[in-house]
Design a protein around this motif. Structure first.
Motif, mmCIF file in Angstrom:
data_model
loop_
_atom_site.group_PDB
_atom_site.id
_atom_site.type_symbol
_atom_site.label_atom_id
_atom_site.label_comp_id
_atom_site.label_asym_id
_atom_site.label_seq_id
_atom_site.Cartn_x
_atom_site.Cartn_y
_atom_site.Cartn_z
ATOM 1 N N ARG A 150 76.944 33.914 106.282
ATOM 2 C CA ARG A 150 76.214 32.646 106.287
ATOM 3 C C ARG A 150 76.545 31.754 107.480
ATOM 4 O O ARG A 150 75.770 30.837 107.800
ATOM 5 C CB ARG A 150 76.498 31.878 104.990
ATOM 6 N N LEU A 151 77.662 31.981 108.115
ATOM 7 C CA LEU A 151 78.041 31.139 109.252
ATOM 8 C C LEU A 151 77.305 31.560 110.512
ATOM 9 O O LEU A 151 77.113 32.742 110.768
ATOM 10 C CB LEU A 151 79.550 31.240 109.502
ATOM 11 N N GLN A 152 76.942 30.554 111.313
ATOM 12 C CA GLN A 152 76.269 30.814 112.574
ATOM 13 C C GLN A 152 77.104 30.280 113.736
ATOM 14 O O GLN A 152 77.676 29.196 113.654
ATOM 15 C CB GLN A 152 74.889 30.148 112.593
ATOM 16 N N ILE A 153 77.172 31.059 114.798
ATOM 17 C CA ILE A 153 77.854 30.596 116.006
ATOM 18 C C ILE A 153 77.151 29.350 116.541
ATOM 19 O O ILE A 153 75.923 29.286 116.610
ATOM 20 C CB ILE A 153 77.856 31.703 117.076
ATOM 21 N N ASP A 154 77.936 28.355 116.912
ATOM 22 C CA ASP A 154 77.424 27.144 117.548
ATOM 23 C C ASP A 154 77.463 27.363 119.060
ATOM 24 O O ASP A 154 78.428 27.930 119.592
ATOM 25 C CB ASP A 154 78.308 25.958 117.152
ATOM 26 N N THR A 155 76.430 26.910 119.745
ATOM 27 C CA THR A 155 76.351 27.124 121.191
ATOM 28 C C THR A 155 76.096 25.812 121.914
ATOM 29 O O THR A 155 75.574 24.854 121.347
ATOM 30 C CB THR A 155 75.224 28.117 121.547
ATOM 31 N N HIS A 156 76.488 25.791 123.180
ATOM 32 C CA HIS A 156 76.204 24.663 124.066
ATOM 33 C C HIS A 156 75.543 25.223 125.315
ATOM 34 O O HIS A 156 76.127 26.082 125.997
ATOM 35 C CB HIS A 156 77.501 23.933 124.428
ATOM 36 N N ASP A 157 74.327 24.777 125.592
ATOM 37 C CA ASP A 157 73.535 25.321 126.704
ATOM 38 C C ASP A 157 73.423 26.844 126.612
ATOM 39 O O ASP A 157 73.504 27.565 127.618
ATOM 40 C CB ASP A 157 74.137 24.911 128.045
ATOM 41 N N GLY A 158 73.273 27.342 125.371
ATOM 42 C CA GLY A 158 73.023 28.760 125.153
ATOM 43 C C GLY A 158 74.245 29.640 125.098
ATOM 44 O O GLY A 158 74.113 30.853 124.869
ATOM 45 N N MET A 159 75.439 29.081 125.290
ATOM 46 C CA MET A 159 76.656 29.890 125.305
ATOM 47 C C MET A 159 77.580 29.516 124.151
ATOM 48 O O MET A 159 77.715 28.338 123.799
ATOM 49 C CB MET A 159 77.406 29.714 126.629
ATOM 50 N N ALA A 160 78.200 30.549 123.577
ATOM 51 C CA ALA A 160 79.287 30.334 122.630
ATOM 52 C C ALA A 160 80.584 30.147 123.413
ATOM 53 O O ALA A 160 80.655 30.438 124.615
ATOM 54 C CB ALA A 160 79.403 31.521 121.680
ATOM 55 N N TRP A 161 81.618 29.675 122.710
ATOM 56 C CA TRP A 161 82.894 29.415 123.367
ATOM 57 C C TRP A 161 84.032 29.983 122.514
ATOM 58 O O TRP A 161 84.059 29.818 121.293
ATOM 59 C CB TRP A 161 83.097 27.922 123.602
ATOM 60 N N LEU A 162 84.944 30.650 123.190
ATOM 61 C CA LEU A 162 86.133 31.234 122.572
ATOM 62 C C LEU A 162 87.344 30.528 123.152
ATOM 63 O O LEU A 162 87.405 30.297 124.365
ATOM 64 C CB LEU A 162 86.184 32.732 122.876
ATOM 65 N N ALA A 163 88.310 30.174 122.289
ATOM 66 C CA ALA A 163 89.424 29.339 122.761
ATOM 67 C C ALA A 163 90.763 29.848 122.254
ATOM 68 O O ALA A 163 90.870 30.428 121.169
ATOM 69 C CB ALA A 163 89.223 27.896 122.301
ATOM 70 N N ILE A 164 91.774 29.585 123.049
ATOM 71 C CA ILE A 164 93.180 29.688 122.640
ATOM 72 C C ILE A 164 93.775 28.288 122.746
ATOM 73 O O ILE A 164 93.599 27.609 123.770
ATOM 74 C CB ILE A 164 93.973 30.667 123.524
ATOM 75 N N VAL A 165 94.473 27.861 121.685
ATOM 76 C CA VAL A 165 95.004 26.495 121.656
ATOM 77 C C VAL A 165 96.458 26.522 121.166
ATOM 78 O O VAL A 165 96.721 26.694 119.981
ATOM 79 C CB VAL A 165 94.167 25.590 120.725
ATOM 80 N N PRO A 166 97.441 26.354 122.057
ATOM 81 C CA PRO A 166 98.829 26.150 121.642
ATOM 82 C C PRO A 166 99.109 24.662 121.476
ATOM 83 O O PRO A 166 98.575 23.832 122.228
ATOM 84 C CB PRO A 166 99.630 26.729 122.807
ATOM 85 N N PHE A 167 99.947 24.316 120.494
ATOM 86 C CA PHE A 167 100.297 22.908 120.313
ATOM 87 C C PHE A 167 101.492 22.764 119.379
ATOM 88 O O PHE A 167 101.975 23.727 118.781
ATOM 89 C CB PHE A 167 99.102 22.092 119.788
#
Length: 238
Positions: free
Chosen positions: A37-54
């Motif tokens: 049921r989940l859909q990828i959210d995009t910005h200007d047609g692109m998805a984004w993958l992230a690494i976040v240390p904190f």
């Protein structure tokens, strides 16, 4: 979504010393890794993958003080951005953490894919951060991460519609059970992110590859962030 939710938050904590490392990727690369049921959210047609240390600190419930030895730990997540019925949020592929109790609670109570890891963060100067991690969770793919970065100039508040807003101003998270037959959404609240430009001096990682995802191409988009005080509400089935 920035509006504080009604009701009583379950947890409070502070997030600091963040590094957002973002890569633009085709949406069709990530969509098969999500619940139906989940859909990828995009910005200007692109998805984004992230690494976040904190660093996570001052972790406590609404009604109790921080527990010594369990209220501060390091975390490292691999994430993307999704939406369900028009509600944007974050989907975590993995969340490595140094606190075994936090890992157990997150996996058991919240269905979040937390994994045990050893991590160290050093702050040689007010601007310099050095972070290293090695996954130690039994029965899962090994992974390691190492990065050194400088926190640079402060940025103006992210404006709605901007890429920085799309990537950082997320006020709910999604998760599912192991069979991906049940979907849950949790709300969070905090002040808008204080963001800074950042410069990575050294980086190596196998976190994304441990999720059976290809290594993203190109140089990541970087932001440093924090600190922010965060409230988290109970997960709700959606």
């Amino acid at each position: 979504m920035r509006k504080r939710p009604a009701g009583t938050p379950l947890l409070r904590q502070e997030w600091s010393d963040l590094l957002f490392m973002h890569w633009a990727v085709p949406a069709e690369l990530l969509q098969p890794h999500l619940p139906p049921r989940l859909q990828i959210d995009t910005h200007d047609g692109m998805a984004w993958l992230a690494i976040v240390p904190f660093r996570m600190s001052d972790v406590r419930t609404r009604f109790t003080p921080p527990v010594p030895g369990a209220s501060e730990f390091l975390e490292l997540n691999v994430r993307t951005y999704v939406h369900l019925d028009g509600v944007p949020g974050v989907w975590f592929f993995s969340l490595d953490a140094t606190n075994p109790l936090a890992v157990w609670v997150a996996r058991t109570v919240f269905n979040l894919p937390y994994l045990r890891a050893t991590m160290h963060m050093e702050r040689p100067t007010a601007q310099l951060r050095q972070f290293r991690a090695k996954r130690t969770h039994p029965g899962v793919a090994p992974a390691a991460f190492r990065a050194t970065w400088n926190i640079m100039a402060p940025l103006p508040p992210a404006e709605p519609g901007s890429l920085a807003f799309f990537l950082t101003e997320r006020y709910c998270l999604y998760t599912s059970n192991k069979a991906q037959t049940k979907l849950y959404r949790g709300r969070i609240a905090h002040a808008p992110w204080p963001l800074f430009t950042a410069n990575v001096l050294h980086y190596e990682s196998s976190l994304i590859e441990s999720q059976d995802l290809p290594t993203p191409a190109g140089t990541p988009l970087l932001h440093a962030g924090g600190p922010v005080s965060v409230e988290l509400w109970p997960m709700q089935r959606v």
